[in-house]
Design a protein around this motif. Structure first.
Motif, PDB file in Angstrom:
ATOM      1  N   THR A   1       0.842  -1.193   0.000  1.00  0.00           N
ATOM      2  CA  THR A   1       0.000   0.000   0.000  1.00  0.00           C
ATOM      3  C   THR A   1       0.878   1.244   0.000  1.00  0.00           C
ATOM      4  O   THR A   1       1.837   1.342   0.765  1.00  0.00           O
ATOM      5  N   LEU A   2       0.515   2.180  -0.863  1.00  0.00           N
ATOM      6  CA  LEU A   2       1.221   3.454  -0.955  1.00  0.00           C
ATOM      7  C   LEU A   2       0.215   4.576  -0.775  1.00  0.00           C
ATOM      8  O   LEU A   2      -0.809   4.622  -1.459  1.00  0.00           O
ATOM      9  N   ILE A   3       0.490   5.473   0.160  1.00  0.00           N
ATOM     10  CA  ILE A   3      -0.329   6.671   0.347  1.00  0.00           C
ATOM     11  C   ILE A   3       0.606   7.869   0.240  1.00  0.00           C
ATOM     12  O   ILE A   3       1.563   7.984   1.007  1.00  0.00           O
ATOM     13  N   GLY A   4       0.338   8.738  -0.716  1.00  0.00           N
ATOM     14  CA  GLY A   4       1.262   9.837  -0.911  1.00  0.00           C
ATOM     15  C   GLY A   4       0.654  11.023  -1.619  1.00  0.00           C
ATOM     16  O   GLY A   4      -0.464  10.987  -2.112  1.00  0.00           O
TER      17      GLY A   4
ATOM     18  N   LYS B   1      -3.354  13.707  -4.093  1.00  0.00           N
ATOM     19  CA  LYS B   1      -3.492  12.475  -3.325  1.00  0.00           C
ATOM     20  C   LYS B   1      -3.330  11.297  -4.257  1.00  0.00           C
ATOM     21  O   LYS B   1      -3.839  11.306  -5.379  1.00  0.00           O
ATOM     22  N   VAL B   2      -2.600  10.262  -3.829  1.00  0.00           N
ATOM     23  CA  VAL B   2      -2.568   9.002  -4.560  1.00  0.00           C
ATOM     24  C   VAL B   2      -2.474   7.858  -3.548  1.00  0.00           C
ATOM     25  O   VAL B   2      -1.562   7.815  -2.728  1.00  0.00           O
ATOM     26  N   ASP B   3      -3.472   7.002  -3.554  1.00  0.00           N
ATOM     27  CA  ASP B   3      -3.492   5.809  -2.707  1.00  0.00           C
ATOM     28  C   ASP B   3      -3.499   4.596  -3.628  1.00  0.00           C
ATOM     29  O   ASP B   3      -4.404   4.449  -4.449  1.00  0.00           O
ATOM     30  N   LEU B   4      -2.493   3.745  -3.503  1.00  0.00           N
ATOM     31  CA  LEU B   4      -2.383   2.546  -4.336  1.00  0.00           C
ATOM     32  C   LEU B   4      -2.304   1.318  -3.442  1.00  0.00           C
ATOM     33  O   LEU B   4      -1.632   1.333  -2.410  1.00  0.00           O
ATOM     34  N   GLN B   5      -2.990   0.260  -3.864  1.00  0.00           N
ATOM     35  CA  GLN B   5      -2.873  -1.009  -3.136  1.00  0.00           C
ATOM     36  C   GLN B   5      -2.797  -2.156  -4.132  1.00  0.00           C
ATOM     37  O   GLN B   5      -3.632  -2.264  -5.025  1.00  0.00           O
ATOM     38  N   PHE B   6      -1.769  -2.994  -3.972  1.00  0.00           N
ATOM     39  CA  PHE B   6      -1.571  -4.152  -4.832  1.00  0.00           C
ATOM     40  C   PHE B   6      -1.639  -5.411  -3.980  1.00  0.00           C
ATOM     41  O   PHE B   6      -1.034  -5.469  -2.903  1.00  0.00           O
ATOM     42  N   THR B   7      -2.358  -6.412  -4.454  1.00  0.00           N
ATOM     43  CA  THR B   7      -2.433  -7.704  -3.774  1.00  0.00           C
ATOM     44  C   THR B   7      -1.750  -8.747  -4.638  1.00  0.00           C
ATOM     45  O   THR B   7      -2.092  -8.908  -5.818  1.00  0.00           O
TER      46      THR B   7
ATOM     47  N   PHE C   1      -5.668  -4.705  -7.852  1.00  0.00           N
ATOM     48  CA  PHE C   1      -5.131  -3.424  -7.429  1.00  0.00           C
ATOM     49  C   PHE C   1      -6.284  -2.438  -7.246  1.00  0.00           C
ATOM     50  O   PHE C   1      -7.366  -2.588  -7.808  1.00  0.00           O
ATOM     51  N   ASP C   2      -6.019  -1.420  -6.451  1.00  0.00           N
ATOM     52  CA  ASP C   2      -7.006  -0.383  -6.163  1.00  0.00           C
ATOM     53  C   ASP C   2      -6.259   0.941  -6.127  1.00  0.00           C
ATOM     54  O   ASP C   2      -5.284   1.088  -5.377  1.00  0.00           O
ATOM     55  N   MET C   3      -6.693   1.903  -6.940  1.00  0.00           N
ATOM     56  CA  MET C   3      -6.015   3.192  -6.989  1.00  0.00           C
ATOM     57  C   MET C   3      -7.025   4.319  -6.805  1.00  0.00           C
ATOM     58  O   MET C   3      -8.006   4.413  -7.533  1.00  0.00           O
ATOM     59  N   ASP C   4      -6.777   5.160  -5.813  1.00  0.00           N
ATOM     60  CA  ASP C   4      -7.524   6.409  -5.625  1.00  0.00           C
ATOM     61  C   ASP C   4      -6.568   7.559  -5.905  1.00  0.00           C
ATOM     62  O   ASP C   4      -5.444   7.570  -5.379  1.00  0.00           O
TER      63      ASP C   4
END
Length: 283
Positions: free
Chosen positions: A178-181, A216-222, A233-236
């Motif tokens: 998970t990346l929040i930046g 804002k960028v929120d990324l999640q990779f499974t 993956f989920d990207m906001d």
């Protein structure tokens, strides 16, 4: 506004990021805050997992993907909502694809169906319901563009500066990155990704003249623990782009799920389409 709709909906962002050297923590339940019990804890670091995931991606020959894309574009008093779903089967080499996209732009709805194999590139006309065979050159162009993404190994050194921004978790079956930046360095990343995945015919000069800022960028990779294939993956993202005094604000969420990896052996274009499609000459 329509220029930005074209660029931001026609191109898919391929975001593959590496992470720092910590080992995974048990994944936390977002509802309860409790951490999941992991029977066998992995000793791999996040960077090692991403390297293995990158190596696994190079063994990928086919896949099915489902995506949901929700976007809002704002320019001055003008606001445009764009919601899309994509259902796609793909074989990487030789490139073959079956895709259905349902898109809603404001009050307008549109369904786009496509087949692309060595037999040709076919698209269903949303207005008439008939099938069109696009020029052979278009298959060659798309194949050339895809080759660059599927054959070149990922250069993880590109992402070293983002290492400290990742969290790394695990369940019994999956790794979760998970990346929040926000800020300038993520603006540079998004600019590079947009340029790399620019759809054919899009105005590249417009991106070069654009001042882009990521709010804002929120990324999640499974990633699957056994195969190291990326499962979803989920990207906001919220970003603003200023082009010659015109500011566009983009709010976007993209969710993607990849299944049937290396299980699709053939994509066949139905005989009815082959027999009845009208050929479209390239101007």
């Amino acid at each position: 506004m329509r220029k930005w709709i074209t660029i931001l909906t026609a191109g898919m962002l391929v975001l593959i990021l590496s992470a720092c050297g910590q080992t995974a923590e048990p994944k936390e339940d977002p509802m309860t805050g409790e951490k999941e019990e992991v029977v066998v804890k992995s000793e791999l670091t996040a960077s090692e997992v991403m390297e293995k995931a990158n190596a696994a991606s190079e063994t990928q020959r086919s896949m099915h993907s489902d995506m949901e894309i929700m976007q809002t574009l704002e320019m001055g008093d003008e606001k445009q909502d764009i919601n899309s779903t994509i259902d796609m089967d793909m074989i990487i080499e030789p490139l073959a694809m079956r895709q259905t996209m349902n898109m809603q732009v404001g009050d307008e709805e549109m369904a786009i169906e496509q087949y692309m194999t060595e037999e040709g590139f076919f698209m269903k006309d949303p207005q008439s319901g008939g099938w069109i065979k696009l020029p052979n050159e278009m298959y060659e162009e798309v194949t050339g563009q895809m080759a660059g993404m599927t054959e070149s190994p990922v250069d993880f050194t590109m992402y070293e500066e983002y290492a400290e921004d990742f969290t790394f978790e695990e369940t019994n079956d999956e790794y979760v990155l998970t990346l929040i930046g926000s800020g300038e360095k993520f603006s540079e990343l998004m600019q590079e990704m947009l340029e790399k995945n620019m759809p054919a015919g899009a105005d590249e000069a417009m991106l070069e003249e654009t001042d882009m800022k990521v709010e804002k960028v929120d990324l999640q990779f499974t990633i699957d623990k056994k195969t190291f294939f990326t499962k979803n993956f989920d990207m906001d993202m919220i970003m603003t782009m200023d082009e010659q005094g015109q500011q566009v604000k983009v709010t976007q969420n993209i969710k993607g799920t990849m299944t049937k990896i290396n299980e699709i052996d053939e994509i066949k274009i139905p005989k009815e389409i082959l027999d009845n499609a009208q050929e479209l000459d390239k101007k």
